[in-house]
Design a protein around this motif. Structure first.
Motif, PDB file in Angstrom:
ATOM      1  N   LEU A 135      -6.034  68.552  72.955  1.00 56.59           N
ATOM      2  CA  LEU A 135      -6.410  67.556  71.950  1.00 56.59           C
ATOM      3  C   LEU A 135      -7.432  66.583  72.517  1.00 56.59           C
ATOM      4  O   LEU A 135      -8.432  66.257  71.854  1.00 56.59           O
ATOM      5  N   TRP A 136      -7.221  66.140  73.738  1.00 57.59           N
ATOM      6  CA  TRP A 136      -8.150  65.175  74.339  1.00 57.59           C
ATOM      7  C   TRP A 136      -9.516  65.805  74.599  1.00 57.59           C
ATOM      8  O   TRP A 136     -10.556  65.146  74.438  1.00 57.59           O
ATOM      9  N   ILE A 137      -9.542  67.067  74.947  1.00 59.10           N
ATOM     10  CA  ILE A 137     -10.821  67.763  75.122  1.00 59.10           C
ATOM     11  C   ILE A 137     -11.553  67.836  73.789  1.00 59.10           C
ATOM     12  O   ILE A 137     -12.768  67.607  73.701  1.00 59.10           O
ATOM     13  N   ALA A 138     -10.815  68.145  72.735  1.00 59.81           N
ATOM     14  CA  ALA A 138     -11.413  68.195  71.402  1.00 59.81           C
ATOM     15  C   ALA A 138     -11.943  66.822  70.988  1.00 59.81           C
ATOM     16  O   ALA A 138     -13.041  66.716  70.421  1.00 59.81           O
ATOM     17  N   ILE A 139     -11.199  65.785  71.278  1.00 59.95           N
ATOM     18  CA  ILE A 139     -11.634  64.432  70.924  1.00 59.95           C
ATOM     19  C   ILE A 139     -12.911  64.063  71.675  1.00 59.95           C
ATOM     20  O   ILE A 139     -13.850  63.515  71.085  1.00 59.95           O
ATOM     21  N   VAL A 165     -25.245  64.386  56.557  1.00 58.57           N
ATOM     22  CA  VAL A 165     -24.809  65.277  57.640  1.00 58.57           C
ATOM     23  C   VAL A 165     -23.721  64.615  58.481  1.00 58.57           C
ATOM     24  O   VAL A 165     -22.677  65.220  58.766  1.00 58.57           O
ATOM     25  N   ILE A 166     -23.941  63.375  58.874  1.00 56.55           N
ATOM     26  CA  ILE A 166     -22.973  62.687  59.739  1.00 56.55           C
ATOM     27  C   ILE A 166     -21.666  62.436  58.994  1.00 56.55           C
ATOM     28  O   ILE A 166     -20.578  62.728  59.513  1.00 56.55           O
ATOM     29  N   SER A 167     -21.755  61.911  57.779  1.00 56.26           N
ATOM     30  CA  SER A 167     -20.522  61.608  57.040  1.00 56.26           C
ATOM     31  C   SER A 167     -19.795  62.890  56.629  1.00 56.26           C
ATOM     32  O   SER A 167     -18.563  62.933  56.623  1.00 56.26           O
ATOM     33  N   PHE A 168     -20.546  63.959  56.317  1.00 62.02           N
ATOM     34  CA  PHE A 168     -19.893  65.214  55.944  1.00 62.02           C
ATOM     35  C   PHE A 168     -19.236  65.868  57.159  1.00 62.02           C
ATOM     36  O   PHE A 168     -18.173  66.478  57.033  1.00 62.02           O
ATOM     37  N   ALA A 169     -19.859  65.743  58.332  1.00 56.37           N
ATOM     38  CA  ALA A 169     -19.226  66.261  59.553  1.00 56.37           C
ATOM     39  C   ALA A 169     -17.889  65.558  59.778  1.00 56.37           C
ATOM     40  O   ALA A 169     -16.888  66.197  60.134  1.00 56.37           O
ATOM     41  N   HIS A 170     -17.867  64.246  59.548  1.00 56.65           N
ATOM     42  CA  HIS A 170     -16.605  63.520  59.667  1.00 56.65           C
ATOM     43  C   HIS A 170     -15.618  63.990  58.598  1.00 56.65           C
ATOM     44  O   HIS A 170     -14.424  64.167  58.867  1.00 56.65           O
ATOM     45  N   GLY A 227      -0.194  64.737  66.118  1.00 56.81           N
ATOM     46  CA  GLY A 227      -0.834  64.573  64.813  1.00 56.81           C
ATOM     47  C   GLY A 227      -1.349  63.162  64.608  1.00 56.81           C
ATOM     48  O   GLY A 227      -2.445  62.953  64.096  1.00 56.81           O
ATOM     49  N   SER A 228      -0.572  62.179  65.056  1.00 59.30           N
ATOM     50  CA  SER A 228      -0.990  60.790  64.868  1.00 59.30           C
ATOM     51  C   SER A 228      -2.168  60.431  65.773  1.00 59.30           C
ATOM     52  O   SER A 228      -3.049  59.679  65.371  1.00 59.30           O
ATOM     53  N   ILE A 229      -2.198  60.986  66.977  1.00 58.79           N
ATOM     54  CA  ILE A 229      -3.345  60.723  67.859  1.00 58.79           C
ATOM     55  C   ILE A 229      -4.622  61.225  67.198  1.00 58.79           C
ATOM     56  O   ILE A 229      -5.628  60.512  67.143  1.00 58.79           O
ATOM     57  N   PHE A 230      -4.578  62.440  66.664  1.00 57.22           N
ATOM     58  CA  PHE A 230      -5.753  63.006  65.999  1.00 57.22           C
ATOM     59  C   PHE A 230      -6.123  62.173  64.768  1.00 57.22           C
ATOM     60  O   PHE A 230      -7.286  61.829  64.566  1.00 57.22           O
ATOM     61  N   TRP A 231      -5.138  61.820  63.963  1.00 56.87           N
ATOM     62  CA  TRP A 231      -5.401  61.058  62.739  1.00 56.87           C
ATOM     63  C   TRP A 231      -5.973  59.672  63.047  1.00 56.87           C
ATOM     64  O   TRP A 231      -6.934  59.230  62.423  1.00 56.87           O
ATOM     65  N   HIS A 232      -5.388  58.997  64.024  1.00 59.48           N
ATOM     66  CA  HIS A 232      -5.891  57.667  64.398  1.00 59.48           C
ATOM     67  C   HIS A 232      -7.303  57.767  64.992  1.00 59.48           C
ATOM     68  O   HIS A 232      -8.136  56.884  64.762  1.00 59.48           O
ATOM     69  N   PHE A 233      -7.575  58.831  65.730  1.00 61.09           N
ATOM     70  CA  PHE A 233      -8.927  59.037  66.236  1.00 61.09           C
ATOM     71  C   PHE A 233      -9.914  59.156  65.072  1.00 61.09           C
ATOM     72  O   PHE A 233     -10.985  58.553  65.093  1.00 61.09           O
ATOM     73  N   LEU A 234      -9.555  59.949  64.065  1.00 59.50           N
ATOM     74  CA  LEU A 234     -10.444  60.107  62.903  1.00 59.50           C
ATOM     75  C   LEU A 234     -10.650  58.779  62.192  1.00 59.50           C
ATOM     76  O   LEU A 234     -11.748  58.490  61.703  1.00 59.50           O
ATOM     77  N   ASP A 235      -9.611  57.968  62.138  1.00 60.23           N
ATOM     78  CA  ASP A 235      -9.703  56.637  61.533  1.00 60.23           C
ATOM     79  C   ASP A 235     -10.686  55.774  62.321  1.00 60.23           C
ATOM     80  O   ASP A 235     -11.620  55.203  61.761  1.00 60.23           O
ATOM     81  N   ILE A 236     -10.495  55.715  63.624  1.00 61.66           N
ATOM     82  CA  ILE A 236     -11.375  54.902  64.476  1.00 61.66           C
ATOM     83  C   ILE A 236     -12.810  55.418  64.393  1.00 61.66           C
ATOM     84  O   ILE A 236     -13.758  54.630  64.313  1.00 61.66           O
ATOM     85  N   LEU A 237     -12.963  56.726  64.379  1.00 64.47           N
ATOM     86  CA  LEU A 237     -14.296  57.321  64.279  1.00 64.47           C
ATOM     87  C   LEU A 237     -14.965  56.909  62.966  1.00 64.47           C
ATOM     88  O   LEU A 237     -16.130  56.524  62.950  1.00 64.47           O
ATOM     89  N   TRP A 238     -14.221  56.963  61.855  1.00 63.79           N
ATOM     90  CA  TRP A 238     -14.821  56.565  60.576  1.00 63.79           C
ATOM     91  C   TRP A 238     -15.200  55.083  60.586  1.00 63.79           C
ATOM     92  O   TRP A 238     -16.273  54.715  60.111  1.00 63.79           O
ATOM     93  N   ILE A 239     -14.330  54.244  61.121  1.00 65.26           N
ATOM     94  CA  ILE A 239     -14.641  52.812  61.178  1.00 65.26           C
ATOM     95  C   ILE A 239     -15.922  52.600  62.000  1.00 65.26           C
ATOM     96  O   ILE A 239     -16.802  51.826  61.602  1.00 65.26           O
ATOM     97  N   ALA A 240     -16.040  53.298  63.112  1.00 69.54           N
ATOM     98  CA  ALA A 240     -17.252  53.180  63.937  1.00 69.54           C
ATOM     99  C   ALA A 240     -18.481  53.662  63.167  1.00 69.54           C
ATOM    100  O   ALA A 240     -19.528  52.998  63.180  1.00 69.54           O
TER     101      ALA A 240
END
Length: 174
Positions: A2-6, A113-118, A152-165
């Protein structure tokens, strides 16, 4: 894994946002405001992270009922995020900002492109949350067994932080 993917995702989005920054110096660059739907989707993803956090808290207390409610809320909010992203894309089109074609601009194309990738990563996150819910209904999680919910929560929170950024990036760069 998971961390490698992140780390890989961080590198990908760093490259995409770098392309956005470099391209913003072009003569044909057109700035635009983010559609309101993206503000709503930002609130939705923040709420979904909160509900996932609460689900993890409740399973650690062996409160299956509230864990279920919070996991289902996370799923619903994640799906609502996806819906509002598409509403935002429609608002961009209504404003004359396209992904491709004669009327497209590099700024809007990169934004898409950037928002759709997210968004694709969020769809993967919705699948992850669905698997967590499925396993929760199969009684795989309790106060001493939370690994699936944790991952699951680590991945979800990462996606949240990524979107906020990304949201702040577009807001400030816009």
């Amino acid at each position: 894994m998971l961390w490698i993917a992140i780390v890989s995702m961080v590198m990908m989005f760093a490259g995409l946002t770098s392309a956005y920054i470099v391209s913003s110096s072009r003569e044909d660059w057109v700035s635009f405001e983010m559609p309101t739907a993206f503000y709503i989707s930002t609130a939705l993803i923040l709420l979904s992270s909160t509900s996932f956090f609460m689900a993890k808290k409740f399973i650690k207390q062996d409160n299956r009922q509230l864990t279920t409610v919070m996991l289902l809320a996370t799923l619903a909010l994640g799906i609502a995020f996806v819906v509002f992203q598409f509403i935002g894309y429609n608002q961009l089109i209504d404003s004359g900002l396209y992904l491709t074609g004669e009327k497209s601009r590099i700024s809007s194309s990169l934004f898409y492109v950037i928002s759709f990738a997210h968004l694709l990563h969020i769809i993967a996150g919705v699948i992850v949350v669905s698997v967590v819910i499925f396993n929760h209904f199969r009684f795989k999680y309790n106060s001493s067994e939370v690994l699936g919910i944790e991952l699951g929560s680590i991945f979800w929170h990462f996606l949240d932080i990524l979107w906020i950024a990304l949201f702040l990036f577009f807001y400030l760069k816009g």
